[in-house]
Enzyme design. Sequence first.
Site, PDB file in Angstrom:
ATOM      1  N   VAL A 200     -45.534 104.049  55.604  1.00 24.03           N
ATOM      2  CA  VAL A 200     -47.134 104.173  56.294  1.00 24.03           C
ATOM      3  C   VAL A 200     -47.005 104.104  57.633  1.00 24.03           C
ATOM      4  O   VAL A 200     -48.119 104.469  58.323  1.00 24.03           O
ATOM      5  CB  VAL A 200     -47.905 102.936  55.687  1.00 24.03           C
TER       6      VAL A 200
ATOM      7  N   ASN B 101     -52.390  98.434  51.645  1.00 19.79           N
ATOM      8  CA  ASN B 101     -51.719  96.971  51.295  1.00 19.79           C
ATOM      9  C   ASN B 101     -50.564  96.782  52.106  1.00 19.79           C
ATOM     10  O   ASN B 101     -50.130  95.721  52.331  1.00 19.79           O
ATOM     11  CB  ASN B 101     -51.775  97.178  49.861  1.00 19.79           C
TER      12      ASN B 101
ATOM     13  N   TYR C 286     -48.153  88.542  63.692  1.00 16.08           N
ATOM     14  CA  TYR C 286     -48.484  89.034  62.446  1.00 16.08           C
ATOM     15  C   TYR C 286     -50.051  88.789  62.354  1.00 16.08           C
ATOM     16  O   TYR C 286     -50.804  89.735  62.149  1.00 16.08           O
ATOM     17  CB  TYR C 286     -47.769  88.212  61.342  1.00 16.08           C
ATOM     18  N   ALA C 287     -50.303  87.686  63.069  1.00 16.32           N
ATOM     19  CA  ALA C 287     -51.824  87.357  62.920  1.00 16.32           C
ATOM     20  C   ALA C 287     -52.506  88.375  63.886  1.00 16.32           C
ATOM     21  O   ALA C 287     -53.660  88.840  63.367  1.00 16.32           O
ATOM     22  CB  ALA C 287     -52.087  85.754  63.507  1.00 16.32           C
ATOM     23  N   ALA C 288     -51.992  88.808  64.874  1.00 19.78           N
ATOM     24  CA  ALA C 288     -52.631  89.815  65.600  1.00 19.78           C
ATOM     25  C   ALA C 288     -53.055  91.256  65.139  1.00 19.78           C
ATOM     26  O   ALA C 288     -53.882  91.558  64.906  1.00 19.78           O
ATOM     27  CB  ALA C 288     -51.699  89.955  66.939  1.00 19.78           C
TER      28      ALA C 288
ATOM     29  N   LYS D 191     -53.183  91.518  61.817  1.00 14.83           N
ATOM     30  CA  LYS D 191     -54.325  91.301  60.455  1.00 14.83           C
ATOM     31  C   LYS D 191     -55.661  91.050  61.154  1.00 14.83           C
ATOM     32  O   LYS D 191     -56.665  91.467  60.790  1.00 14.83           O
ATOM     33  CB  LYS D 191     -53.786  89.997  59.823  1.00 14.83           C
TER      34      LYS D 191
ATOM     35  N   ILE E  41     -49.784  83.599  49.059  1.00 16.92           N
ATOM     36  CA  ILE E  41     -49.709  84.115  47.763  1.00 16.92           C
ATOM     37  C   ILE E  41     -48.101  84.462  47.079  1.00 16.92           C
ATOM     38  O   ILE E  41     -47.298  84.693  47.918  1.00 16.92           O
ATOM     39  CB  ILE E  41     -50.328  85.504  47.816  1.00 16.92           C
TER      40      ILE E  41
HETATM   41  N1  LIG Z   1     -48.220  87.132  50.248  1.00 14.32           N
HETATM   42  C1  LIG Z   1     -49.044  86.590  50.887  1.00 14.32           C
HETATM   43  O1  LIG Z   1     -48.972  85.232  50.963  1.00 14.32           O
HETATM   44  C2  LIG Z   1     -49.973  87.283  51.646  1.00 14.32           C
HETATM   45  C3  LIG Z   1     -50.831  86.549  52.444  1.00 14.32           C
HETATM   46  C4  LIG Z   1     -51.633  87.436  53.041  1.00 14.32           C
HETATM   47  C5  LIG Z   1     -51.651  88.629  53.621  1.00 14.32           C
HETATM   48  N2  LIG Z   1     -50.790  89.417  52.717  1.00 14.32           N
HETATM   49  C6  LIG Z   1     -50.583  90.826  52.936  1.00 14.32           C
HETATM   50  O2  LIG Z   1     -50.523  91.474  51.582  1.00 14.32           O
HETATM   51  C7  LIG Z   1     -49.755  92.876  51.719  1.00 14.32           C
HETATM   52  C8  LIG Z   1     -48.869  92.865  50.566  1.00 14.32           C
HETATM   53  O3  LIG Z   1     -47.760  91.700  50.940  1.00 14.32           O
HETATM   54  P1  LIG Z   1     -46.951  91.056  49.645  1.00 14.32           P
HETATM   55  O4  LIG Z   1     -47.084  89.683  49.927  1.00 14.32           O
HETATM   56  O5  LIG Z   1     -47.141  91.756  48.606  1.00 14.32           O
HETATM   57  O6  LIG Z   1     -45.506  91.359  50.048  1.00 14.32           O
HETATM   58  P2  LIG Z   1     -44.190  92.251  49.277  1.00 14.32           P
HETATM   59  O7  LIG Z   1     -43.237  91.857  50.660  1.00 14.32           O
HETATM   60  O8  LIG Z   1     -43.838  91.643  48.267  1.00 14.32           O
HETATM   61  O9  LIG Z   1     -44.640  93.569  49.393  1.00 14.32           O
HETATM   62  C9  LIG Z   1     -45.051  94.416  50.344  1.00 14.32           C
HETATM   63  C10 LIG Z   1     -44.690  95.836  50.061  1.00 14.32           C
HETATM   64  O10 LIG Z   1     -44.843  96.814  51.017  1.00 14.32           O
HETATM   65  C11 LIG Z   1     -43.757  97.692  51.019  1.00 14.32           C
HETATM   66  N3  LIG Z   1     -43.322  98.164  52.472  1.00 14.32           N
HETATM   67  C12 LIG Z   1     -43.088  97.370  53.722  1.00 14.32           C
HETATM   68  N4  LIG Z   1     -43.006  98.234  54.608  1.00 14.32           N
HETATM   69  C13 LIG Z   1     -43.583  99.467  54.329  1.00 14.32           C
HETATM   70  C14 LIG Z   1     -43.754 100.771  54.846  1.00 14.32           C
HETATM   71  N5  LIG Z   1     -43.481 100.903  56.171  1.00 14.32           N
HETATM   72  N6  LIG Z   1     -44.343 101.542  54.230  1.00 14.32           N
HETATM   73  C15 LIG Z   1     -44.521 101.326  52.958  1.00 14.32           C
HETATM   74  N7  LIG Z   1     -44.447 100.448  52.345  1.00 14.32           N
HETATM   75  C16 LIG Z   1     -43.713  99.344  52.906  1.00 14.32           C
HETATM   76  C17 LIG Z   1     -42.427  96.829  50.530  1.00 14.32           C
HETATM   77  O11 LIG Z   1     -41.448  97.749  50.033  1.00 14.32           O
HETATM   78  C18 LIG Z   1     -43.047  96.075  49.539  1.00 14.32           C
HETATM   79  O12 LIG Z   1     -43.063  96.636  48.297  1.00 14.32           O
HETATM   80  C19 LIG Z   1     -49.326  92.854  53.014  1.00 14.32           C
HETATM   81  O13 LIG Z   1     -50.063  93.434  54.094  1.00 14.32           O
HETATM   82  C20 LIG Z   1     -49.174  91.095  53.783  1.00 14.32           C
HETATM   83  O14 LIG Z   1     -49.373  91.257  55.022  1.00 14.32           O
HETATM   84  C21 LIG Z   1     -49.770  88.612  52.049  1.00 14.32           C
END
Ligand SMILES: NC(=O)c1ccc[n+]([C@@H]2O[C@H](COP(=O)([O-])OP(=O)(O)OC[C@H]3O[C@@H](n4cnc5c(N)ncnc54)[C@H](O)[C@@H]3O)[C@@H](O)[C@H]2O)c1
Length: 291
Positions: free
Chosen positions: A64, A90, A156-158, A160, A189
Site C-alpha cells: 500500500v 486496513n 504508531y499513535a501519530a 493512527k 485485538i
Molecule cells: N490488532 C490490534 O490490536 C489492532 C489495534 C488497533 C489497530 N489495529 C490496526 O488494524 C490493522 C490490521 O492489523 P492486524 O492487527 O490485523 O495485524 P496483522 O499483522 O495480523 O495484519 C496486517 C496485514 O497487513 C499486511 N501488510 C503489512 N504491510 C503491508 C503493506 N505495506 N501493504 C499491504 N499489506 C501490508 C500484512 O501482510 C498483514 O497481512 C492495522 O492497520 C493495525 O494498525 C490493530
Amino acid sequence: MAALEGKVAFVTGAGSGIGRACAVRLAQEGADVGVSDIDLAGAEETAGLVQGAGRKAHVTQCNVASQKQVEESIAATVEALGRLDLCVANAGIARAGTVLELPLKEWQDQLDVNLTGVFLTVQAAARRMVEQGDGGRIVCMASLAAENTGPLSWGYAATKAGVRMMVRGWAGELGPLGITVNAIGPGLIETPLARPLGGDAGSKVRERAVRGIPLRRIGQPEDVAGMVAFLCGPDASYVTGSYLLVDGGLRDAASGWSPDDPNDPRVAEFARYLQDAGTRNEKLQPLIDER
Ligand SMILES: NC(=O)c1ccc[n+]([C@@H]2O[C@H](COP(=O)([O-])OP(=O)(O)OC[C@H]3O[C@@H](n4cnc5c(N)ncnc54)[C@H](O)[C@@H]3O)[C@@H](O)[C@H]2O)c1
C-alpha cells in the site's frame, strides 16, 4: 437477500488478522471481495475463506506504500469483479521504539504504510467510486492509539491519529458525492500485530492485559469486522466522518490497574483512601445539605 449482495469490496492487509476477518464478513454479507495484501500466501488463504462463504474473491499482491501497486491492485479488482462499492483501508504495521533509538527507516516505513498507504488506497478507491457515480463506503483502520499513547508507541499513535483526522476531512469532500468514509479504533485485538501486548492464551501478559479491559477479554478480529459490516451496510447510510471505537471499554480504563485486582498491592491502599474520603464526606455532608 443478503445486505451486501451485488456489492464489490476491496480490503487491504486482508491476508491476516482484522483484514482477513473483514474480507470474510463482507463475503458473508453478500459481497464479492478483492483480497489485497503484500503477503501473497496470506491473501490466497483469505480468498479461499471468501470462496468458502460462497462469494467471488480476487487476489492481488500489493504494497500500500506504492502508488503504482495500489492503483494496479484496484484496477485489477474492478476488472475481475466488475465494480467497486466498498473499500477497507486496513493494512498497517507497528514499529515501537524510544525517541532516542527509533531508526529513521522504521519511522518512515510506519508513515509510508499506515498514513500514506491509507491515503493512496482511499484516493484510488474513491476515484473509482466517483467514476461509477453511485456512491460508496470507505472504512479506514485507525486505532485506539489515535487518542491514547505512551512510551514506545508514539510513532504508531501519530500515524493512527493522522488516519482519524484524514477521515474527517475526506468525509466533507466525499459526502456530496454519496461516499461515506469512517475510521475504526480497535483496542487490543488478537492478531499477530498485537501479540506483544496481548500475549498468548494462558500467559502472564494475557492475564494482565485482560484485567485492564472492562469487558475482560481480548478483542477478536471478528469484533472489528462486525463494525466494518455495519459501516458498509444499509444502517450506516447517515454515518460519515466518524471514529468508532471497538475496544471493550479499554480507552477509559487505561490507567493500568484495576481496583478489583486482588494481586495488586495498591488495592488495599486504595480501599483505605476511599474509607478516609467517606469519613471526610460524612463531616462535610451536613454543610452540603444546607441549601
Ligand atoms: N490488532 C490490534 O490490536 C489492532 C489495534 C488497533 C489497530 N489495529 C490496526 O488494524 C490493522 C490490521 O492489523 P492486524 O492487527 O490485523 O495485524 P496483522 O499483522 O495480523 O495484519 C496486517 C496485514 O497487513 C499486511 N501488510 C503489512 N504491510 C503491508 C503493506 N505495506 N501493504 C499491504 N499489506 C501490508 C500484512 O501482510 C498483514 O497481512 C492495522 O492497520 C493495525 O494498525 C490493530
